[in-house]
Design a protein around this motif. Structure first.
Motif, short mmCIF file in Angstrom:
data_model
loop_
_atom_site.label_atom_id
_atom_site.label_comp_id
_atom_site.label_asym_id
_atom_site.label_seq_id
_atom_site.Cartn_x
_atom_site.Cartn_y
_atom_site.Cartn_z
N VAL A 1 -1.52 10.60 21.28
CA VAL A 1 -0.80 10.89 22.37
C VAL A 1 0.42 12.17 21.83
CG1 VAL A 1 0.96 8.92 21.91
CG2 VAL A 1 0.47 10.10 24.27
N TYR A 2 0.67 12.01 20.74
CA TYR A 2 1.71 12.99 20.10
C TYR A 2 1.09 14.13 19.82
CZ TYR A 2 5.82 9.76 19.81
OH TYR A 2 6.61 8.83 20.29
N GLN A 3 -0.22 14.19 19.34
CA GLN A 3 -0.91 15.39 18.99
C GLN A 3 -1.02 16.08 20.39
OE1 GLN A 3 -4.02 13.74 16.98
NE2 GLN A 3 -3.47 14.20 14.95
N ALA A 4 -1.39 15.32 21.31
CA ALA A 4 -1.64 16.03 22.60
C ALA A 4 -0.16 16.90 23.33
CB ALA A 4 -2.30 15.08 23.65
N ALA A 5 0.97 16.15 22.61
CA ALA A 5 2.24 16.60 23.42
C ALA A 5 2.75 17.69 22.39
CB ALA A 5 3.03 15.74 23.21
N GLY A 6 1.82 18.21 21.22
CA GLY A 6 2.07 19.42 20.49
C GLY A 6 2.89 18.87 19.24
N ALA A 7 3.12 17.55 18.92
CA ALA A 7 3.90 17.39 17.71
C ALA A 7 2.98 17.33 16.52
CB ALA A 7 4.26 15.70 18.12
N GLU A 8 3.93 17.82 15.41
CA GLU A 8 3.46 17.84 14.26
C GLU A 8 3.53 16.23 13.58
OE1 GLU A 8 4.20 19.32 9.45
OE2 GLU A 8 4.96 20.66 11.30
N ILE A 9 2.53 15.35 13.55
CA ILE A 9 2.44 14.18 13.29
C ILE A 9 1.51 13.68 12.22
CG2 ILE A 9 0.95 13.34 15.11
CD1 ILE A 9 3.00 10.90 15.49
N TYR A 10 1.90 12.55 11.45
CA TYR A 10 1.06 12.15 10.32
C TYR A 10 1.11 10.62 10.32
CZ TYR A 10 2.29 16.69 8.35
OH TYR A 10 2.45 18.20 8.45
N PHE A 11 0.07 10.13 9.82
CA PHE A 11 -0.18 8.65 9.30
C PHE A 11 -0.18 8.70 7.96
CE2 PHE A 11 -2.96 5.25 8.55
CZ PHE A 11 -2.16 4.23 8.81
N LEU A 12 0.85 7.91 7.39
CA LEU A 12 0.65 8.04 5.88
C LEU A 12 0.63 6.65 5.33
CD1 LEU A 12 3.60 10.75 5.08
CD2 LEU A 12 0.86 11.07 5.24
N LYS B 1 -7.67 -0.02 8.23
CA LYS B 1 -7.18 1.10 8.84
C LYS B 1 -5.58 1.32 8.81
CE LYS B 1 -10.79 0.62 12.71
NZ LYS B 1 -11.00 0.57 13.68
N LEU B 2 -4.77 0.55 8.13
CA LEU B 2 -3.54 0.53 7.82
C LEU B 2 -3.00 1.56 6.74
CD1 LEU B 2 -2.27 -3.17 8.61
CD2 LEU B 2 -2.10 -1.00 9.96
N GLY B 3 -4.30 1.63 5.83
CA GLY B 3 -4.04 2.77 4.71
C GLY B 3 -3.79 1.89 3.37
N GLU B 4 -3.62 2.53 2.35
CA GLU B 4 -3.53 1.96 1.00
C GLU B 4 -2.30 1.70 0.65
OE1 GLU B 4 -6.35 1.54 -1.05
OE2 GLU B 4 -7.71 2.53 0.70
N HIS B 5 -2.15 0.92 -0.42
CA HIS B 5 -0.69 0.81 -0.95
C HIS B 5 -0.04 2.00 -1.25
CE1 HIS B 5 -1.01 -3.65 -1.58
NE2 HIS B 5 -2.54 -3.46 -1.72
N GLY B 6 1.41 1.88 -1.17
CA GLY B 6 2.18 3.21 -1.58
C GLY B 6 2.79 4.08 -0.33
N ALA B 7 2.71 3.45 0.83
CA ALA B 7 3.17 4.07 1.99
C ALA B 7 4.62 4.62 1.77
CB ALA B 7 2.86 3.15 3.21
N ALA B 8 5.54 3.92 1.36
CA ALA B 8 6.86 4.33 1.33
C ALA B 8 7.02 5.63 0.37
CB ALA B 8 7.78 3.18 0.71
N ALA B 9 6.17 5.55 -0.60
CA ALA B 9 6.22 6.64 -1.50
C ALA B 9 5.50 7.94 -0.86
CB ALA B 9 5.35 6.59 -2.86
N ARG B 10 4.69 7.86 -0.30
CA ARG B 10 3.88 9.17 0.77
C ARG B 10 5.08 9.43 1.48
NH1 ARG B 10 -0.40 5.53 -0.29
NH2 ARG B 10 -0.54 4.83 1.84
N VAL B 11 5.60 8.59 2.33
CA VAL B 11 6.50 8.81 3.29
C VAL B 11 7.89 9.58 2.69
CG1 VAL B 11 7.91 8.20 5.29
CG2 VAL B 11 5.85 7.08 4.92
#
Length: 369
Positions: free
Chosen positions: A147-158, A346-356
């Protein structure tokens, strides 16, 4: 380099503290200032205001404190104007944070939204409004992106921070000994939520359902200090335990009866299937049906795009239905747990805070690290 964090509640304080620690590991010289709590302060954030002095809930309380809240908004706006940070990081808390973002946008400050508004579920038009304000978005669920990509946002899931934080402190054997659980006993957790309205609407049916099980079952209810006075289990074979032990209980429980929310996802990460309940005042439910467009309301089901966990909504929240759904879970537990594990991947690997943290620094510097 200077970064400003804005986190106006307890969960945001936790996220902000984790991010601040990771930023300091990568770039020790980075100055982090902001609006948050003691956890952020202990992690190296220089607080300009503490959210605990402004933390109010409910329409009446907000109205009573509206002048103070508006003054806080003006104060933070002026602080950001003077401090000229390289980046403003909005950490959840949308009603306040996006008002702040609109005000400071005119100063040319770059803005990053961590945990953006849930436009995927309701008021999808918000995504376009937010995309016009923030430069970068970081979501904690993969289904938030379209929904954010459709709105033109630069969005990431990390990745999702719960993958790192949800873990028991004891082994299963230690937990069973600590809670007095025999190997022959089945364990059911009751998790009615942390809000007064949730507890009032859902706990009575949860408690009544315990009466339908035989003596081979043990029931536990993790309770936080701030809601202990709202919990009354007199007349029921339910043991109250401090919520700080909830992960240890989840790791040894067979099933749970839970109010929809983050706790259901925490349970899934610990292989604990739940019957998920949600109930609200009739008028709120009617309005919600008009605004919300989702197939499921529990996070594991949304991740999987199928009903792994049984959901009981509104009038379906009855003692008998809770009992039947728990029984069905116990009969098919291994299959359900396997599906929960697949969904949680689907929630990703460990280390989300470091990637963010890396993405925050990259955005502040406007360069790749």
């Amino acid at each position: 380099m200077k970064i400003f964090f804005s986190a106006g509640e307890a969960s945001g304080d936790v996220h902000g503290a984790n991010l601040a620690r990771e930023i300091k590991k990568i770039s020790p010289a980075t100055e982090i200032i902001g609006f948050g709590g003691n956890l952020m302060q202990n992690a190296g954030v220089k607080l300009v205001r503490n959210y605990k002095n402004y933390n109010v809930m409910g329409v009446v309380e907000v109205l009573k404190n509206l002048r103070r809240i508006l003054q806080l908004l003006d104060d933070l706006t002026e602080i950001i104007r003077v401090e000229k940070p390289d980046l403003l990081v909005l950490i959840d808390y949308p009603d306040f944070n996006w008002r702040l973002a609109k005000k400071v946008k005119k100063f040319g400050v770059k803005i990053l939204s961590y945990i953006p508004p849930s436009a995927w579920a309701w008021r999808k038009g918000r995504a376009k409004d937010c995309a016009a304000i923030a430069d970068v978005f970081i979501a904690i669920f993969p289904f938030e992106l379209p929904v954010y990509q459709a709105a033109g946002a630069e969005i990431y899931f990390l990745g999702n921070p719960l993958v790192d934080s949800v873990k028991s402190s004891m082994s299963q054997a230690e937990s069973k000994k600590f809670f007095g659980i025999n190997d022959s006993e089945r364990v059911i957790l009751l998790m009615p939520g942390s809000r007064k309205q949730e507890i009032k609407l859902l706990l009575p049916e949860m408690l009544a359902a315990t009466k339908l099980f035989d003596k081979n079952f043990k029931f536990f209810l993790p309770v936080a200090d701030n809601v202990e006075n709202l919990i009354n289990v007199d007349g029921y074979n339910v043991k109250l335990v401090n919520s700080k032990y909830r992960y240890d209980l989840m790791s040894v429980a067979d099933a749970a009866i839970a109010t929809s929310g983050t706790v259901v996802l925490e349970s899934a990460l610990l292989n604990l299937p739940c019957v998920v309940l949600y109930k609200m005042a009739p008028l709120n439910f009617f309005i919600g049906k008009l605004l919300v467009d989702i197939k499921f309301f529990s996070l594991p089901n949304i991740l999987a795009d199928e009903e792994i966990l049984p959901e009981l909504l509104q009038d379906d929240v009855t003692t008998e239905k809770i009992y039947k759904k728990i029984t069905a879970i116990l009969d098919n537990r291994n299959k359900i747990v396997a599906k929960l594990q697949s969904a949680c991947k689907k929630l990703g690997e460990h280390g989300a805070a470091a990637r963010v943290a890396k993405k925050i620094l990259e955005t502040a510097k406007n360069e790749k690290l």
